[in-house]
Scaffold this motif. Structure first.
Motif, short mmCIF file in Angstrom:
data_model
loop_
_atom_site.label_atom_id
_atom_site.label_comp_id
_atom_site.label_asym_id
_atom_site.label_seq_id
_atom_site.Cartn_x
_atom_site.Cartn_y
_atom_site.Cartn_z
N HIS A 31 -1.27 9.60 3.22
CA HIS A 31 -2.60 8.82 3.13
C HIS A 31 -2.59 8.18 4.38
O HIS A 31 -2.01 7.03 4.39
CB HIS A 31 -2.55 8.00 1.83
N PRO A 32 -3.18 8.80 5.55
CA PRO A 32 -3.31 7.92 6.78
C PRO A 32 -4.60 6.94 6.98
O PRO A 32 -5.62 7.21 5.87
CB PRO A 32 -3.71 9.23 7.66
N ILE A 33 -4.31 5.71 7.24
CA ILE A 33 -5.16 4.82 7.45
C ILE A 33 -5.69 4.48 8.96
O ILE A 33 -4.90 4.58 9.74
CB ILE A 33 -4.76 3.59 6.78
N ALA A 88 -4.16 -2.88 6.31
CA ALA A 88 -3.44 -1.89 6.45
C ALA A 88 -2.16 -2.16 5.97
O ALA A 88 -1.55 -1.32 5.52
CB ALA A 88 -3.36 -1.39 8.01
N ILE A 89 -1.44 -3.20 6.39
CA ILE A 89 -0.14 -3.55 5.76
C ILE A 89 -0.13 -3.34 4.27
O ILE A 89 0.82 -2.94 3.71
CB ILE A 89 0.35 -4.71 6.51
N ARG A 90 -1.08 -4.23 3.67
CA ARG A 90 -1.01 -4.28 2.25
C ARG A 90 -1.15 -2.83 1.68
O ARG A 90 -0.63 -2.74 0.54
CB ARG A 90 -2.25 -5.21 1.68
N ILE A 139 0.39 5.79 5.77
CA ILE A 139 0.89 5.51 7.03
C ILE A 139 -0.38 4.89 7.60
O ILE A 139 -1.68 5.16 7.56
CB ILE A 139 1.33 6.88 7.79
N ALA A 140 0.19 4.19 8.68
CA ALA A 140 -1.03 3.40 9.36
C ALA A 140 -0.34 2.99 10.86
O ALA A 140 0.74 3.22 11.13
CB ALA A 140 -1.54 2.02 8.52
#
Length: 159
Positions: free
Chosen positions: A64-66, A114-116, A125-126
């Motif tokens: 799951h890319p962000i 993004a971190i959360r 992944i971010a």
């Protein structure tokens, strides 16, 4: 001749735009959840993930890319360094894939979001400003201000 001139102008405009971001770029940390078994990631693999050509981790979990918003300086640096283009020039690519059921990575509006998300969403992944990084997630790649990458913790100077 006009086509060549237009191409040269577009190329020089992209170079100037990319250079304008160089002065204020920070180190970027590419992050995954602490329980993700990967320890590092190659730039080629990261490209495939963000172009949605690789959708599963080697251990079988869906990726799951962000992304951050298109005008965010961290996204601009990530896009030019890793994907080789600016976010606003990627729309043709995504429009072409839309009818095949492929959507671009989801956009979150801050490093904290993004971190959360990465902390709470398996397989995600971010990338974030490395100065915002903490122990909730782990960095698997560092993108330096000059666009080079490293799998070792970069010397980060945060205010």
């Amino acid at each position: 001749m006009r086509l060549l001139l237009a191409l040269l102008l577009a190329t020089s405009s992209l170079c100037l735009t990319m250079a304008s971001y160089a002065a204020d770029k920070t180190v970027i940390a590419v992050i995954v959840a602490n329980d993700n078994p990967i320890k590092s990631i190659a730039v080629g693999e990261l490209k495939l993930i963000y172009w949605r050509k690789k959708t599963y981790w080697s251990h079988g979990q869906r990726i799951h890319p962000i992304n951050l918003p298109p005008d965010n300086p961290v996204r601009l640096h990530f896009s030019t360094s890793i994907l080789g283009s600016l976010p606003n020039t990627q729309s043709d690519y995504w429009n072409g894939l839309y009818f095949h059921g492929v959507s671009p990575p989801h956009v979150l509006y801050s490093d904290e979001a993004a971190i959360r998300y990465v902390q709470e969403t398996a397989g995600s992944i971010a990338y974030v400003d490395a100065c915002k990084l903490d122990t909730r997630v782990k960095a698997v790649l560092w993108i330096l201000p000059n666009g080079e990458t490293s799998t070792d913790a970069a010397a980060i100077k945060c205010n």
